[in-house]
Write an enzyme that holds these catalytic residues in place. Structure first.
Site, short mmCIF file in Angstrom:
data_model
loop_
_atom_site.label_atom_id
_atom_site.label_comp_id
_atom_site.label_asym_id
_atom_site.label_seq_id
_atom_site.Cartn_x
_atom_site.Cartn_y
_atom_site.Cartn_z
CE LYS A 1 -3.18 2.22 3.13
NZ LYS A 1 -3.91 2.24 4.52
CD GLU B 1 10.21 -6.07 6.20
OE1 GLU B 1 9.94 -4.62 5.60
OE2 GLU B 1 10.25 -5.92 7.32
N GLY C 1 -3.93 -2.07 6.19
CA GLY C 1 -3.34 -3.32 5.62
C GLY C 1 -3.94 -4.29 6.07
NE ARG C 2 -4.94 -3.65 12.31
CZ ARG C 2 -4.28 -2.19 12.17
NH1 ARG C 2 -3.24 -2.17 11.54
NH2 ARG C 2 -4.61 -1.38 13.20
CD GLU D 1 -0.38 -4.13 12.62
OE1 GLU D 1 1.09 -4.08 12.34
OE2 GLU D 1 -1.05 -4.54 11.42
CG HIS E 1 -2.67 -35.56 19.34
ND1 HIS E 1 -3.05 -36.43 19.76
CD2 HIS E 1 -3.76 -35.23 18.80
CE1 HIS E 1 -4.03 -37.26 19.34
NE2 HIS E 1 -4.68 -36.04 18.77
CE LYS F 1 7.29 -0.52 9.67
NZ LYS F 1 6.25 0.16 8.69
C1 G6Q Z 1 -1.49 -3.42 8.68
C2 G6Q Z 1 -0.14 -2.99 8.74
C3 G6Q Z 1 0.96 -3.66 8.29
C4 G6Q Z 1 1.08 -3.40 6.75
C5 G6Q Z 1 2.66 -3.76 6.31
C6 G6Q Z 1 2.91 -3.89 4.83
O1 G6Q Z 1 -2.70 -3.23 8.97
O2 G6Q Z 1 -0.20 -1.47 8.32
O3 G6Q Z 1 0.92 -4.97 8.33
O4 G6Q Z 1 0.20 -4.00 6.11
O5 G6Q Z 1 3.62 -3.06 7.08
O6 G6Q Z 1 2.53 -2.34 4.55
P1 G6Q Z 1 2.47 -2.10 3.14
O7 G6Q Z 1 1.21 -2.68 2.25
O8 G6Q Z 1 2.56 -0.43 2.87
O9 G6Q Z 1 3.85 -2.66 2.05
#
Ligand code: G6Q
Length: 554
Positions: A224, A230, A281-282, A368, A399, A514
């Site tokens: 996003k 990463e 994101g989540r 989160e 188990h 970060k």
């Molecule tokens: C979710 C967070 C986080 C995010 C990642 C990836 O709600 O904001 O998990 O989705 O850090 O972010 P980008 O999609 O911006 O790479």
């Protein structure tokens, strides 16, 4: 990037719902009731009548809650809590585009929260027509793209069709989409496969790339912000692998990103799809973040079914009566156990191997969102917010860690998820029962055993009982029921945040680590370049960083 939206009126309404959790009258009532919660171990406590009546239903799911330590009085107080906090009203405001992602009086994200608009596309009148229109436009673009792939209008340089897709993304751009794909792999298009690279650990990418025919592979880079370390690192690594194989990356790479982000550069990609600021994101699995990959792997019709199921649950979440609103009831039962009966964690236990990554997704979605220590006004919380979420599929977990759930000193409420029928329908009658029956029988047996316990003269064989759980049961894990289950938990998390008066939509807590990692990397980079970087640090943590860099470097 988009500008913050929402009318002033909506902002005011939001502030007027921001009440301290511990100042509500229902809080006091529930506190008193928690001194003598319903005893599930008493004789006749789990009567057939109770099991029948403590059950609600929406979008294909039964929620059975007879095995909770509640009675009608507690449920009435929970109803009151829902009303006093304006939980459903706030949910409706969210769906209409109120700016709920904010902390009043402090700089904050100031965003709408409109993941529900991604699936409001089926309603004749969407509550947030602009966001729904954006979602629909992206879906139409995706439908065209998928049709062209299908019809052979989009092929690789040698004229072959694409068989594989690798999604590169992390956090919300990985967990939800991956959980959905694994859950629905039984529905995938024959001959197509989806893979995921998320970790910056180079071995994650290497393990995936080693087994692929890159010439017939699409790469869907999802970020996003378009700036996640990463994801950008992995994108470069994968692009290099394509270049080394003599392939042109921009004939293979797709992008899903925010408008105007550093990744919003359509010239570098075969196709670019967009997600919008109002989708966190989540909460983004039903936006293009999940849709492109799911459309490729499962087909557009199955993707639509996921959205339909999610939409049906979003509508169920609008019902004010908690006994007819599964997400709200689940949220309130969670609050009862966590804030009033004192549990610290919550085990989510799907009795479905296909849901192997669903708990991991919920761990992010919940922790989160609700792992917060200040109110929406920036005041320290005087009550507990989100619990620790964990879990693994049953029966495997039985188990492994169920010993602690049954007899440990910690009370761990459990949410069991199960299905009456299997996905593939490949089963065998062994000793007069199918494997699916064995699976579901185990799920129900666990819920009952945890609730009723078992007295025994040998203390080591005694089960105290009164360990609460719920059972979520649907006919089969399909694209529709998966969409409904996803939306059920999203709404649950959001309701809890409303009731605790916290902002469930930001994630400041991940920033500090970060920042420090970036500074550590500057040490590595400076030393490698040997370009006069003197390792100067500007604050107290500097020495710790230098020491850490020395320890880590080899
Ligand atoms: C979710 C967070 C986080 C995010 C990642 C990836 O709600 O904001 O998990 O989705 O850090 O972010 P980008 O999609 O911006 O790479």
């Amino acid at each position: 990037m988009e500008q913050p939206a929402g009318t002033g009126e909506q902002r005011d309404v939001v502030s007027c719902f921001s009440r301290d959790f511990n100042k509500m009258t229902a809080f006091e009532e529930l506190g008193a009731l928690a001194r003598a919660p319903y005893d599930l171990t008493a004789s006749g406590a789990l009567s057939p009548e109770r099991i029948r009546s403590y059950r609600t239903h929406a979008a294909g799911f039964d929620l059975l809650y007879a095995t909770q330590r509640v009675d009608d009085t507690v449920l009435a107080a929970l109803q009151k809590l829902a009303e006093e906090s304006g939980a459903v009203s706030q949910f409706m405001l969210m769906k209409k585009g109120a700016v709920l992602n904010r902390i009043e009086g402090y700089p904050s994200e100031e965003r709408q929260v409109l993941h529900t608009a991604c699936r409001d596309i089926f309603a004749p009148d969407s509550l947030a027509p602009e966001a729904t229109g954006q979602a629909k436009a992206e879906l139409d673009k995706l439908a065209d793209f998928l049709a062209a792939l299908e019809a052979g209008g989009i092929v690789n340089g040698a004229g072959d069709s694409f068989t594989d897709l690798v999604q590169v993304g992390i956090g919300g751009s990985d967990l939800g989409p991956r959980a959905l794909y694994l859950a629905l792999a039984a529905y995938k298009i024959p001959g197509r496969r989806v893979h995921f690279i998320s970790n910056v650990d180079p071995d994650d990418a290497a393990a995936i790339l080693n087994g692929l025919d890159l010439a017939r592979t699409l790469v869907n880079v999802v970020s996003k912000s378009g700036s996640t370390l990463e994801t950008l690192t992995n994108e470069e690594l994968v692009r290099k692998a394509f270049a080394e194989a003599g392939l042109e990356p921009n004939r293979h790479f797709l992008a899903v990103t925010g408008k105007g982000s550093p990744m919003d550069n359509p010239a570098r990609y075969l196709r670019s799809f967009y997600m919008f600021d109002s989708i966190g994101g989540r909460y983004s699995a039903t936006s293009m973040v999940g849709a492109v990959m799911l459309g490729f792997g499962l087909g557009y019709a199955h993707l639509e079914e996921i959205l339909r199921g999610a939409n049906a649950m979003d509508l169920a979440a609008e019902v004010p009566d908690i006994r007819r609103n599964p997400p709200l009831l689940l949220a309130l039962l969670g609050i009862w156990n966590h804030n009033f009966l004192g549990s610290e964690t919550l085990a989510i236990l799907p009795y479905s191997q296909a849901l192997v990554r669903f708990t991991a997704h919920l761990q992010q979605c919940d922790m989160e969102s609700n792992g917060k220590s200040v109110t929406r006004q920036g005041k320290s919380l005087a009550w507990k917010s989100g619990p620790i979420i964990w879990g693994e599929p049953g029966t495997n977990g039985q188990h492994a860690f169920y010993q602690l759930i049954h007899q440990g000193t910690a009370i761990v409420p459990a949410e069991f998820i199960g299905f009456r029928a299997s996905q593939y329908g490949q089963d065998l009658l062994i000793e007069q029962t199918t494997s699916q029956e064995k699976l579901v029988a185990n799920l129900l047996a666990q819920a009952l055993a945890l609730a009723t316990g078992q007295p025994h003269e040998n203390p080591n064989r005694c089960f105290a009982g009164n360990r609460p759980s719920v059972v979520l049961l649907a006919d089969r894990l399909t694209p529709y029921s998966m969409g409904a289950l996803l939306a059920l938990y999203e709404a649950k998390v959001v309701f809890q945040g409303f009731i605790w008066n916290i902002n469930s939509f930001d994630q400041e807590g991940v920033q500090l680590g970060k920042k420090l990692a970036t500074r550590l990397l500057a040490h590595y980079a400076g030393r490698r370049k040997n370009s006069g970087y003197n390792g100067e640090v500007s604050d107290d943590s500097g020495w710790a960083l230098l020491v850490a860099a020395g320890i880590l470097a080899k």
